[in-house]
Design an enzyme around this catalytic site. Structure first.
Site, PDB file in Angstrom:
ATOM      1  N   CYS A 136       0.891  -1.167   0.000  1.00 22.07           N
ATOM      2  CA  CYS A 136       0.000   0.000   0.000  1.00 22.07           C
ATOM      3  C   CYS A 136       0.920   1.205   0.000  1.00 22.07           C
ATOM      4  CB  CYS A 136      -0.909   0.007   1.221  1.00 22.07           C
ATOM      5  SG  CYS A 136      -1.820   1.560   1.418  1.00 22.07           S
TER       6      CYS A 136
ATOM      7  N   CYS B 287      -0.709   4.351   2.294  1.00 18.92           N
ATOM      8  CA  CYS B 287      -0.699   4.283   3.765  1.00 18.92           C
ATOM      9  C   CYS B 287      -0.114   2.924   4.117  1.00 18.92           C
ATOM     10  CB  CYS B 287      -2.062   4.584   4.393  1.00 18.92           C
ATOM     11  SG  CYS B 287      -3.499   3.830   3.634  1.00 18.92           S
ATOM     12  N   SER B 288      -0.872   2.061   4.755  1.00 19.77           N
ATOM     13  CA  SER B 288      -0.367   0.703   4.985  1.00 19.77           C
ATOM     14  C   SER B 288      -1.536  -0.280   5.040  1.00 19.77           C
ATOM     15  CB  SER B 288       0.450   0.633   6.280  1.00 19.77           C
ATOM     16  OG  SER B 288       1.633   1.398   6.161  1.00 19.77           O
ATOM     17  N   CYS B 289      -2.457  -0.169   4.064  1.00 19.66           N
ATOM     18  CA  CYS B 289      -3.625  -1.049   4.027  1.00 19.66           C
ATOM     19  C   CYS B 289      -3.155  -2.503   3.962  1.00 19.66           C
ATOM     20  CB  CYS B 289      -4.480  -0.726   2.813  1.00 19.66           C
ATOM     21  SG  CYS B 289      -5.232   0.916   2.910  1.00 19.66           S
TER      22      CYS B 289
END
Lengths: 200, 234
Positions: free
Chosen positions: A104, A107-109
């Site tokens: 991601c 962000c950090s999905c």
């Protein structure tokens, strides 16, 4: 001016966390037990062991494998794996000719119900910046040297679909039970930065 | 004191932020720590839990939370790592929407460290008034899809202010629609509480040479795009 200017004299994060919790507790909006419950859930109950069960089942049950690739959300739901960051699960299969890897960049999905909270390397700016640009080189630096004959597909999780990699079952594991197979499957293999290895 | 509307305008200028990392240089390499704990320190777990609850407490949503990440000063975004971000975002949403006073966390933190600081008591801002048409982000919509699997499309050269989910590295680049995904609320609208504007979502496939030039490492990039981020190539 940005919305949240950096304060040079700000307190350490641990103290600011304590401060925010205290302010919200005094207002009756949170309580320590509620926070503890959420923390314990992600420390003890939700993590890569969930995804590993799904992989082992797919390796040993051809009908489940078909269901998993056709409708990942429903298939992992058979295990009770659902919830935030798992609204729509898409399962992608690695093969002798194609290696898939998930990121991601914005962000950090990450598929929480299957893998828990993302590890540091997944959140690292080096991973987020480079895996879309030089995946083979970065994977090599992370310990996965892919043969040039294997193509690479990178999945950037930019919307609410969460991608989950079905790694290849290693040779030499024919006699293993589903539980024994699950124990071989690492978090890294289910994001695509590693492969699953047979026990030595 | 700035009015909420002015504050909103200020924040909406943050568009190409530190968060949009795809393709950036200079970050070095990364290693896998096989012994990593879920939370390296106890405060990280507390910050995670407070961040997870901040959306509900502030009457906002997941997209607003992501936008609050993007509104952080770049040094704050990076300084205390992932859960430092979560903590800062929780504070931002809770202050913006009138749950805690601006400066209250800093004042309390100073006092916890032995200071004698007067803590602010006045809140401003309020919970946003907007309608959700369901839980989560996936929606059923009646509109027909504008694109079919196999269509060649271009990622629009959008420079939207405020929150969006189109990384800069694909802007203006051409790819092929390779899958339909469930329609979902548009983050651009939802994050700013102006409606859901649910749209069709597609997986679009780009070749690395289209993104990074003729000398790019061979690879394929799949990314999910909302319909309004895409235009047909005639």
């Amino acid at each position: 001016m940005t919305a949240s200017p950096l304060r040079a004299d700000r307190a350490p994060a641990a103290i600011r966390t304590e401060a925010l919790e205290a302010l919200l507790t005094e207002k009756g909006l949170v309580n320590a037990g509620g926070l503890d419950g959420l923390i314990k859930r992600f420390v003890n109950d939700v993590g890569p062991m969930n995804g590993a069960k799904v992989v082992a089942k797919a390796w040993t049950d051809p009908e489940f494998y078909e269901r998993l690739l056709a409708d990942g959300t429903a298939a992992v739901g058979e295990f009770g794996f659902s919830g935030p960051q798992g609204e729509h699960i898409v399962v992608v299969e690695n093969s002798d000719t194609m290696h898939n890897v998930v990121v991601c960049t914005l962000c950090s999905c990450y598929p929480w119900p299957l893998l828990g909270l993302p590890p540091d390397w997944y959140k690292d700016p080096a991973y987020r910046s480079r895996v879309v640009r030089e995946p083979r080189k970065l994977l090599g630096e992370m310990g996965l040297d892919l043969d040039e004959s294997i193509d690479i597909t990178v999945w950037d999780s930019s919307a609410e679909n969460r991608y989950f990699i079905l790694p290849q079952r290693p040779a030499g594991t024919d006699g293993l039970s589903e539980d024994e197979l699950a124990a071989l499957v690492s978090r890294e293999a289910m994001v695509g930065v590693a492969q699953v290895r047979a026990p030595a | 004191m700035r009015s909420p509307s002015n504050e909103q305008k200020t924040r909406e200028t943050d568009v190409d932020g530190i968060h949009d990392m795809g393709g950036q240089d200079g970050w070095g390499t990364v290693a896998i720590d096989p012994d990593e704990q879920v939370f390296a320190e106890p405060w990280e777990g507390r910050a995670f839990a407070l961040g997870a609850m901040s959306g509900g407490l502030s009457g906002t949503n997941l997209d607003a939370f992501r936008h609050s990440l993007e509104r952080l000063h770049p040094l704050e975004y990076l300084g205390d790592g992932y859960y430092g971000r979560w903590l800062a975002c929780a504070e931002l949403l809770l202050v913006d929407h009138g749950i805690i006073p601006a400066g209250a966390v800093a004042a309390r933190a100073a006092n916890l460290m032995g200071g004698e600081v007067e803590e602010p008591t006045d809140t401003s801002g309020s919970k946003p008034e907007y309608e959700r048409n369901g839980g989560g982000s996936i929606r059923q919509i009646d509109e027909e899809r504008m694109f079919e699997v196999g269509d060649r499309i271009r990622a629009r050269d959008l420079h939207r202010r405020g929150h969006h989910r189109m990384p800069a590295y694909i802007r203006g680049r051409s790819g092929v629609v390779t899958a339909f995904r469930p329609a979902a609320v548009l983050p651009d609208s939802t994050a700013h509480f102006v409606g859901e504007d649910a749209q069709h979502v597609y997986t679009v496939t780009f070749e690395s040479t289209e993104l990074w030039g003729p000398d790019a490492e061979p690879a394929t990039l799949n990314i999910d795009l909302f319909e309004s981020y895409m235009e047909a190539i005639s």
